[in-house]
Design a protein around this motif. Structure first.
Motif, PDB file in Angstrom:
ATOM      1  N   GLY A  73      32.128 -34.713  69.192  1.00  0.00           N
ATOM      2  CA  GLY A  73      30.890 -35.097  69.854  1.00  0.00           C
ATOM      3  C   GLY A  73      30.599 -34.350  71.141  1.00  0.00           C
ATOM      4  N   VAL A  77      26.416 -32.522  72.525  1.00  0.00           N
ATOM      5  CA  VAL A  77      25.474 -32.820  73.610  1.00  0.00           C
ATOM      6  C   VAL A  77      25.242 -31.612  74.524  1.00  0.00           C
ATOM      7  CG1 VAL A  77      26.056 -35.268  73.596  1.00  0.00           C
ATOM      8  CG2 VAL A  77      27.253 -33.742  75.172  1.00  0.00           C
ATOM      9  N   PHE A  86      20.882 -37.693  72.265  1.00  0.00           N
ATOM     10  CA  PHE A  86      21.892 -38.607  72.800  1.00  0.00           C
ATOM     11  C   PHE A  86      21.233 -39.644  73.716  1.00  0.00           C
ATOM     12  CE2 PHE A  86      25.464 -39.069  76.041  1.00  0.00           C
ATOM     13  CZ  PHE A  86      26.301 -39.818  75.224  1.00  0.00           C
ATOM     14  N   PRO A 128      29.919 -39.208  74.208  1.00  0.00           N
ATOM     15  CA  PRO A 128      29.671 -38.410  73.004  1.00  0.00           C
ATOM     16  C   PRO A 128      30.662 -38.685  71.882  1.00  0.00           C
ATOM     17  CG  PRO A 128      29.506 -37.050  74.976  1.00  0.00           C
ATOM     18  CD  PRO A 128      30.052 -38.371  75.417  1.00  0.00           C
ATOM     19  N   VAL A 131      29.732 -41.500  69.306  1.00  0.00           N
ATOM     20  CA  VAL A 131      28.523 -41.301  68.514  1.00  0.00           C
ATOM     21  C   VAL A 131      28.905 -40.577  67.225  1.00  0.00           C
ATOM     22  CG1 VAL A 131      26.295 -40.099  68.428  1.00  0.00           C
ATOM     23  CG2 VAL A 131      27.008 -41.282  70.517  1.00  0.00           C
ATOM     24  N   TRP A 133      27.717 -38.071  64.436  1.00  0.00           N
ATOM     25  CA  TRP A 133      26.742 -36.996  64.335  1.00  0.00           C
ATOM     26  C   TRP A 133      26.700 -36.445  62.916  1.00  0.00           C
ATOM     27  CZ3 TRP A 133      24.046 -35.498  68.791  1.00  0.00           C
ATOM     28  CH2 TRP A 133      24.542 -36.017  69.986  1.00  0.00           C
ATOM     29  N   PRO A 138      22.279 -37.632  66.031  1.00  0.00           N
ATOM     30  CA  PRO A 138      23.158 -38.796  66.168  1.00  0.00           C
ATOM     31  C   PRO A 138      22.713 -39.901  65.219  1.00  0.00           C
ATOM     32  CG  PRO A 138      21.599 -38.725  67.996  1.00  0.00           C
ATOM     33  CD  PRO A 138      21.336 -37.507  67.152  1.00  0.00           C
ATOM     34  N   ALA A 163      27.588 -36.328  80.032  1.00  0.00           N
ATOM     35  CA  ALA A 163      26.562 -35.462  79.464  1.00  0.00           C
ATOM     36  C   ALA A 163      25.966 -34.500  80.471  1.00  0.00           C
ATOM     37  CB  ALA A 163      25.443 -36.301  78.844  1.00  0.00           C
TER      38      ALA A 163
END
Length: 257
Positions: A73, A77, A86, A128, A131, A133, A138, A163
């Protein structure tokens, strides 16, 4: 018998996939998390796992969400498109929990608490790695163990730490997938705009405050004997978290005009 595939294995916790489900050890706050996940299902938020109950070995059973998660993840981002997606996922989650009122008496990771109209149940660990993906999109949100009633700004600040990111250039390039030093101010503004904020004033202070709050929570959970926090504290995580907050204070000029 359906075979178990280990997804995460540690001394304190083994997470396995069984068919289209994930099995995880229960925690004292599992009933609260399940109430939250059932609400998300009821309001049509499709990017959180559905609760399937508890199996015969006392493990919680959740829907398996296919895609990439965990360390993969971080790189997702880095591009603008991934960063804004995100932020929009967080916005969508907060909209989905806006009407959630947990039943009284539920225990969260921070203890008992109830949410009011101005304090929804935040995800609490919106990084991240949590999440799912599919490509650059996402499609899932995982690991609600840190969920608890808190202002939405808590999740925003927590996400921005990772992020923007609030990390040294060497770490950004070596570990987080950046080709060079990131334009942190631009990234903070891009995230804020995608989330729906009209003003970035106070966001840097909010990130630092959340860094310190996270340190306090880790210390508290470790003192209660919870894992992985107990092992993390023994390994020096509290000092590392303090250093992160100190870095943020010393480099706040990188995030503001």
């Amino acid at each position: 018998m359906t075979r178990e595939h280990v997804l995460q294995e540690a001394a304190h916790r083994t997470v396995v996939r069984v068919g289209d489900t994930v099995r995880r050890p229960v925690q004292p706050w599992t009933p609260a998390v399940h109430a939250l996940l059932r609400h998300l299902q009821d309001v049509g938020f499709t990017r959180a796992p559905r609760v399937r109950g508890v199996d015969g070995r006392g493990r919680e059973v959740l829907e398996y969400l296919p895609g990439e998660s965990g360390p993969a993840g971080w790189a997702k981002v880095v591009p603008d498109a991934g960063l804004t997606a995100f932020a929009r996922l967080l916005r969508d989650y907060h909209q989905a929990v806006r009407e959630f009122r947990p039943p009284p008496g539920l225990l969260w990771c921070t203890g008992a608490g109830t949410a009011d109209e101005d304090e929804p149940v935040c995800h609490g660990d919106f990084g991240p790695w949590n999440v799912v993906w599919n490509g650059g999109e996402p499609t899932g949100l995982l690991d609600f163990d840190y969920a608890r009633p808190a202002p939405p700004l808590h999740d925003v600040a927590y996400a921005l730490e990772y992020a923007a990111p609030f990390r040294p250039d060497t770490e950004c390039v070596r570990w987080l997938g950046y080709a060079g030093p990131p334009d942190r101010r631009r990234r903070l503004e891009l995230f804020a705009d995608a989330y729906g904020l009209t003003d970035t004033t106070g966001l840097v202070d909010a990130v630092i405050a959340v860094q310190l709050t996270t340190r306090d929570l880790v210390r508290s959970l470790a003192a209660q004997g919870h894992q992985p926090q107990a092992d993390q504290v023994r390994a020096g995580l509290l000092d590392a978290l303090a250093r992160r907050a100190a870095w943020s204070r010393a480099h706040r000029h990188l995030f503001t005009r």
